[in-house]
Structures are given as structure tokens and as C-alpha cells.
Design an enzyme around this catalytic site. Structure first.
Site, short mmCIF file in Angstrom:
data_model
loop_
_atom_site.label_atom_id
_atom_site.label_comp_id
_atom_site.label_asym_id
_atom_site.label_seq_id
_atom_site.Cartn_x
_atom_site.Cartn_y
_atom_site.Cartn_z
N ASP A 1 3.06 4.54 -5.38
CA ASP A 1 2.47 5.86 -5.18
C ASP A 1 3.43 6.92 -5.71
O ASP A 1 4.28 7.44 -4.99
CB ASP A 1 2.17 6.08 -3.69
CG ASP A 1 1.51 7.43 -3.43
OD1 ASP A 1 1.41 8.23 -4.39
OD2 ASP A 1 1.10 7.67 -2.30
N ASP B 1 0.85 -1.20 0.00
CA ASP B 1 0.00 0.00 0.00
C ASP B 1 0.89 1.26 0.00
O ASP B 1 1.81 1.36 0.82
CB ASP B 1 -0.87 -0.05 1.27
CG ASP B 1 -1.92 1.02 1.30
OD1 ASP B 1 -2.39 1.45 0.23
OD2 ASP B 1 -2.31 1.44 2.42
N ASN C 1 -8.47 1.04 6.60
CA ASN C 1 -7.40 0.77 7.57
C ASN C 1 -7.81 1.26 8.96
O ASN C 1 -8.01 0.48 9.88
CB ASN C 1 -6.11 1.47 7.09
CG ASN C 1 -4.93 1.17 8.00
OD1 ASN C 1 -5.01 0.34 8.90
ND2 ASN C 1 -3.82 1.85 7.79
P1 13P Z 1 -8.35 4.74 6.03
O1 13P Z 1 -7.32 4.53 7.09
O2 13P Z 1 -8.90 6.11 6.05
O3 13P Z 1 -9.42 3.70 6.09
O4 13P Z 1 -7.61 4.61 4.63
C1 13P Z 1 -7.01 3.41 4.27
C2 13P Z 1 -6.29 3.51 2.99
O5 13P Z 1 -6.67 4.22 2.09
C3 13P Z 1 -5.09 2.69 2.81
O6 13P Z 1 -4.41 3.02 1.66
#
Ligand code: 13P
Length: 287
Positions: free
Chosen positions: A105, A84, A231
Site C-alpha cells: 500500500d 493486506d 473483513n
Molecule cells: P471491510 O472491513 O470494510 O470489509 O474492508 C476490508 C478490506 O478492504 C481489507 O483490506
């Protein structure tokens, strides 16, 4: 066995639902998400930020843990292990370690450099059957040290990146990592519609899934979002359940201090959160 995110996301796009990416932090997180996916017959993407990668002892440890749990828990639904908000170098390290999907990214680079790096990574990853998520515009707020200004993505730039053969595209549309502030303007659906028009079939990714109201999630899916990242919401659920257990003094009763008991309420809270999201995203029974 881990799979690339490509097939599950193309299927989600065609079926007008979204696959959840749930970020992992440790064994409890991973086990809770995998079991919930299996119980709900849902495909799932396990997200690992570079910070979480360091925390868990490196990408090899994560690949070993995830593959071991898939085998040991008899998980048969499609599971992608995805980096991620990766850096260019981080994406290569994850490919080497055995991840089945990576995000590069490059949103903080000028578009030319984002294109150059994405092109190389896509070629190398695709040769190994690994899916690649790229980003245009930026997601507001902070995700494990990656800070974004929250610019709305430019549809022409989205098309340039999509045309490289990207598997899925994260485009900033006013979404923010972490909790949304009370004065948040909401998702920019005009921008999303323009991006969708520019990129055609490309499955779109909605980051910052925590706290987005249900109607906005459904509208985003109807406009081409096929992957939604969550997340913070699992972290909040885990923390709240753990706090209740300790505040009720349960760790002091009998063997309530046993980590398997102490972490159980948080584990169940993650499971409940993931199930709720899978139902909302429409991925239940789509494995
Ligand atoms: P949140 O923590 O706002 O749910 O976002 C998670 C996310 O986009 C991980 O890349």
C-alpha cells in the site's frame, strides 16, 4: 498448497465474477473460511493485515497454521495467503515467510515513490511467483491502524502503476473500510469506468466490501472488479453470534464454557457470511 492470486484473478476477470479476500484473525477464522471455500468449490484469498500478523504471533506462525490447515482439512481449492495493506518492509517479510501474495500500500507516498518501491517489489516477488497488489488513491476509513482519506484514484496514475506488471490494482472509488455511514455517496462508477479504460486487462480490487449493497457489487464486477475484500462483516457476525450465546447463558450450562462450544456459534456465523459473499461475488464452483 498455497498459490499466487494471479491465475485465479485473471480467470475471475474473464469470467465476470470476483474472488473474495476474507481477512483472518485466528485459527477459527482461518478454518471457517477454508472450509467454506472447499464446500462451495470456490477459490479464496486469506487476507492478513500487519496488525493481525502481530496478533497471531508473526508471519511464520500464520504460514504454518494456514499450510497445516490446508493439509489437515484436505483443502483442494486454490488458496492465496495475502498480506493486506502492507508496508514495503512488511511485504518482504511476508515473502520471506512463505506468503503467496502481497499488497504494497504505497498510496500515501507521492506517485514517484509509489512507482519506485512498487517496481522493486514486483520484480522480486514475480521472480518467486508471488502476486502483488498495489494501490492508487486511498480507501477511506481505517483498516487495522491504516487510515485513508478516501481519495478517488487518478486513472493516469493507475495506468502508471498497472504498467509496472502489478498483478491486481486497488483503486479508491469512494469505498471505505468498516461500516458505511448513512450519508455515504456510494461507489463512484464513473471513476471506476475511467480507471478500467486506463488499465485495460488489469484485475481491479474493491476494498471495504462490508456493507456495499448487492447491486453496487454486481455493477463493480461488471466494470472490471475481480477481487473484493471483506473483513468487518465477519467480525460483526462473529461478535453477534458469540454475544447471543453468552446472553442466553449457554456458557453456564453443562460444559458450555468449553472453547470449542463457546466459539462454535461465531465460527458458524463466519461460515454463513463467507458463503453469502461467495454466492454474491459469483465465485462458487469456479475453483
Ligand atoms: P471491510 O472491513 O470494510 O470489509 O474492508 C476490508 C478490506 O478492504 C481489507 O483490506
Amino acid at each position: 498448497m498455497l498459490v499466487s492470486a494471479k491465475e485465479m484473478l485473471n480467470k475471475a476477470r474473464d469470467g465476470k465474477y470476483a474472488v473474495g479476500q476474507f481477512n483472518i484473525n485466528n485459527l477459527e477464522w482461518t478454518k471457517a473460511i477454508l472450509l467454506t471455500a472447499q464446500e462451495n468449490n470456490s477459490p479464496v484469498i486469506l487476507g492478513v493485515s500487519e496488525g493481525a500478523g502481530k496478533y497471531m504471533g508473526g508471519y511464520d506462525a500464520i504460514v504454518g497454521m494456514v499450510n497445516g490447515l490446508i493439509k489437515g482439512l484436505n483443502i483442494t481449492v486454490p488458496v492465496a495467503l495475502h498480506l493486506d495493506h502492507g508496508s514495503f518492509e512488511g511485504a518482504y517479510k511476508c515473502i520471506e515467510a512463505g506468503f503467496s501474495s502481497v499488497m504494497f500500500d504505497g498510496s500515501h507516498y507521492a506517485i514517484e515513490e509509489n512507482i519506485e518501491k512498487s517496481t522493486k517489489l514486483i520484480a522480486d516477488a514475480n521472480a518467486k511467483g508471488i502476486s502483488v497488489e498495489c494501490e492508487v488513491g486511498s480507501i477511506g476509513g481505517e483498516e487495522d491502524g491504516v487510515v485513508g482519506a478516501g481519495e478517488i484514484a487518478d486513472p493516469a496514475e493507475c495506468k502508471q502503476i498497472a504498467d509496472l506488471g502489478t498483478t491486481m490494482l486497488a483503486a479508491g472509488i469512494g469505498n471505505i473500510h468498516g461500516k458505511y455511514p448513512a450519508n455515504w455517496a456510494g461507489l463512484d462508477f464513473n471513476a471506476l469506468a475511467k480507471i478500467k479504460e486506463a488499465v485495460g486487462d488489469m484485475p481491479l480490487v474493491l476494498h471495504g466490501g462490508t456493507g456495499i449493497p448487492e447491486d453496487m457489487i454486481k455493477k463493480a464486477i461488471s466494470l472490471g472488479v475481480a477481487k473484493i475484500n471483506v473483513n468487518t462483516e465477519c467480525q460483526l457476525a462473529f461478535a453477534e453470534a458469540t454475544r447471543k450465546y453468552i446472553e442466553a447463558g449457554k456458557d453456564l450450562e453443562g460444559k458450555g464454557f468449553d472453547p470449542r462450544k463457546l466459539l462454535a456459534p461465531g465460527f458458524e456465523a463466519i461460515k454463513a457470511t463467507v458463503k453469502e459473499k461467495m454466492e454474491l461475488f459469483g465465485s462458487v464452483n469456479q475453483a
